[in-house]
Scaffold this motif. Structure first.
Motif, PDB file in Angstrom:
ATOM      1  N   SER A 182     -43.724  27.674 -15.507  1.00 45.10           N
ATOM      2  CA  SER A 182     -44.602  26.781 -14.761  1.00 45.10           C
ATOM      3  C   SER A 182     -44.851  25.514 -15.569  1.00 45.10           C
ATOM      4  CB  SER A 182     -45.929  27.472 -14.450  1.00 45.10           C
ATOM      5  OG  SER A 182     -46.776  27.442 -15.579  1.00 45.10           O
ATOM      6  N   ARG A 239     -46.108  30.492 -12.033  1.00 42.60           N
ATOM      7  CA  ARG A 239     -46.610  29.737 -10.890  1.00 42.60           C
ATOM      8  C   ARG A 239     -47.600  30.603 -10.107  1.00 42.60           C
ATOM      9  NH1 ARG A 239     -43.582  25.137 -10.558  1.00 42.60           N
ATOM     10  NH2 ARG A 239     -41.641  25.188 -11.771  1.00 42.60           N
ATOM     11  N   ARG A 240     -48.528  29.966  -9.427  1.00 37.94           N
ATOM     12  CA  ARG A 240     -49.629  30.696  -8.793  1.00 37.94           C
ATOM     13  C   ARG A 240     -49.182  31.752  -7.793  1.00 37.94           C
ATOM     14  NH1 ARG A 240     -51.570  25.464  -9.181  1.00 37.94           N
ATOM     15  NH2 ARG A 240     -50.962  24.882  -7.081  1.00 37.94           N
ATOM     16  N   SER A 241     -48.028  31.566  -7.202  1.00 38.10           N
ATOM     17  CA  SER A 241     -47.556  32.506  -6.174  1.00 38.10           C
ATOM     18  C   SER A 241     -46.604  33.568  -6.730  1.00 38.10           C
ATOM     19  CB  SER A 241     -46.848  31.726  -5.057  1.00 38.10           C
ATOM     20  OG  SER A 241     -45.745  30.998  -5.587  1.00 38.10           O
ATOM     21  N   ASP A 242     -46.397  33.588  -8.056  1.00 41.58           N
ATOM     22  CA  ASP A 242     -45.398  34.488  -8.634  1.00 41.58           C
ATOM     23  C   ASP A 242     -46.004  35.849  -8.955  1.00 41.58           C
ATOM     24  OD1 ASP A 242     -43.171  35.579  -9.734  1.00 41.58           O
ATOM     25  OD2 ASP A 242     -42.939  34.127 -11.375  1.00 41.58           O
ATOM     26  N   ASP A 243     -46.341  36.626  -7.922  1.00 42.67           N
ATOM     27  CA  ASP A 243     -46.871  37.970  -8.134  1.00 42.67           C
ATOM     28  C   ASP A 243     -45.820  38.899  -8.727  1.00 42.67           C
ATOM     29  OD1 ASP A 243     -49.270  37.148  -7.088  1.00 42.67           O
ATOM     30  OD2 ASP A 243     -48.816  37.820  -5.049  1.00 42.67           O
ATOM     31  N   THR A 244     -44.582  38.708  -8.320  1.00 37.70           N
ATOM     32  CA  THR A 244     -43.494  39.560  -8.821  1.00 37.70           C
ATOM     33  C   THR A 244     -43.339  39.387 -10.328  1.00 37.70           C
ATOM     34  OG1 THR A 244     -42.331  39.381  -6.714  1.00 37.70           O
ATOM     35  CG2 THR A 244     -41.038  40.085  -8.631  1.00 37.70           C
TER      36      THR A 244
END
Length: 456
Positions: free
Chosen positions: A153, A204-209
């Motif tokens: 990120s 990154r904020r959406s990288d849950d994986t």
């Protein structure tokens, strides 16, 4: 050669540091007694002096828990400022207590001054010595932590710059990997017998994986795992972590005027505003008479402005214009050669003397001595959609002077760029508000803030 870090972060170290501070406060007080009072043995020191010294030590310790966090994460200058602030607050509380109980005459002023000054010097010297010792250990390869950064990120650049600038922290960047590469990297480090103390996730904020992959790869690791939020491109104020009703929450935008900061700023405003009004009262009378006799109309001009949390407040100024009325809620900023400004008013505005009645606003609790300058309400409505973060200015009390003003952004803002730059400086102040920054702004205002070419 790998050297395991010396652990200086156990709870016992915190209590040792607290004990040293208490010892310094007490020894400094007793030495000042032996130096100034008639020849005495320690057991002959008056009980009142002993009680005052012990009370100071107690107040200092219980009111300043942040001083005893890990020294690794506290920059030396910030630590020294915190120590000075904590001791000044302690001394102010003592003085207030002595005044209320009418016991101030029981103590020597010379002794009190020598003790308070000597204690502050010793508290700072202690930290300088400890920091020098820690730096020596780190130069020898001890007392540092290895940091592994995981992710891609934009926060990574910020982390690298911060670690490079904070060599004093003893944090060393071990490397950078992606979540999918972490498992193999850990096995390689185990083969090299190189420890990993900290793993910082820059995802990154959406990288849950990615977060799940990292946690799985580190399931057997004892390293501290920290998430570095990817929020450096956002306009955030006082971001951090708070606990509300037992729930840990990330603060994305919150007022910094809370707790100790709020108390110190309120005391500072009340004390300074009272002293200043007392000193300038003859000048206020002289200006009031001059305004009254040089033009028709009231002495003071009152205008509604937005205060803390956007509440409407009345702000006072000496009238500097002829009495006039504008259509609706329109407010036209004063400009160069403005025909509405009286000859006396031009002088008052150039020298900022027209704003002196705002010290009354400070005593009322509506304004602060230092803070973003309050704009006309019509201007707030106009600019809040045009300048990002404009409304965040109202997360603190408006001020008589501010960071933007001492940096040259004062007077008419006739372009959007000028207003945006002023807001940028205002938000910097809100993000970094402290007693020291306030004092810096006040001193700068005294030397260069009263007269300005843009004030008309």
């Amino acid at each position: 050669m790998y050297r395991p870090p010396i652990r200086l972060s156990s709870p016992s170290i915190r209590f040792v540091a607290m004990g040293l501070d208490m010892l310094i406060i007490c020894i400094s007080g007793f030495v000042a007694c032996l130096w100034y009072l008639p020849p005495l043995e320690i057991h002959d020191i008056p009980a009142g002096y002993k009680m005052l010294v012990l009370a100071a030590a107690f107040i200092f310790l219980v009111s300043s828990p942040s001083l005893y966090r890990s020294w690794r994460v506290n920059e030396l200058g910030a630590m020294l400022r915190s120590v000075a602030l904590a001791w000044v607050v302690t001394v102010m509380i003592l003085l207030a207590g002595l005044f209320v109980t009418k016991a101030s005459s029981d103590f020597s002023r010379v002794w009190f001054g020598a003790w308070s000054g000597g204690t502050l010097g010793l508290l700072m010297l202690q930290r300088l010595v400890v920091y020098a010792g820690l730096r020596w250990l780190r130069d020898k390869g001890y007392n540092y932590k290895r940091v592994l950064v995981v992710g891609d990120s934009p926060a990574i650049q910020h982390v690298e710059e911060a670690l490079e600038q904070a060599a004093w922290s003893g944090l060393r960047l071990l490397g950078k990997v992606m979540p999918s590469e972490l498992d193999a990297y850990i096995k390689k480090q185990q083969g090299l017998k190189t420890g990993i103390d900290e793993v910082w996730l820059c995802l990154r904020r959406s990288d849950d994986t990615g977060i799940r992959l990292v946690l799985d790869a580190l399931r057997h690791s004892t390293a501290n795992i920290r998430l570095v939020p990817d929020w450096f491109t956002l306009k955030l104020i006082n971001h951090g972590v708070s606990e509300v009703v037992g729930i840990q929450m990330l603060d994305l935008s919150a007022s910094p005027i809370t707790g100790e900061v709020r108390l110190v700023k309120a005391v500072q405003d009340f004390v300074l505003a009272s002293l200043i009004l007392l000193l300038i009262s003859p000048l206020l009378v002289a200006i009031a008479l001059a305004v009254k006799f040089t033009s028709r109309g009231p002495v003071f001009y009152q205008q509604k402005r937005h205060g803390w949390n956007g509440e409407e407040i009345w702000v006072y100024k000496f009238r500097s214009m002829v009495v006039h009325h504008e259509a609706g809620s329109q407010v036209t900023q004063a400009s160069k050669n403005d025909s509405r400004i009286t000859p006396l008013g031009a002088f008052l505005r150039r020298t900022s003397l027209d704003e002196l009645p705002q010290f009354i606003n400070v005593l009322q609790g509506r304004m602060s001595i230092v803070g973003p300058r309050p704009h006309a309400m019509a201007h707030n409505e106009h600019y809040k959609e045009l300048v990002p973060g404009y409304a965040l200015r109202h997360k603190v009390k408006p001020g008589i002077t501010g960071w933007a003003q001492v940096n040259g952004f004062r007077g008419e803002t006739d372009t959007l760029d000028k207003m945006a730059k002023r807001v940028e400086y205002d938000l910097y102040y809100i993000e970094h508000v402290s007693l020291w920054l306030d004092l810096k702004i006040i001193v700068a205002t005294v030397f260069k803030g009263f007269v300005h070419k843009n004030a008309y």
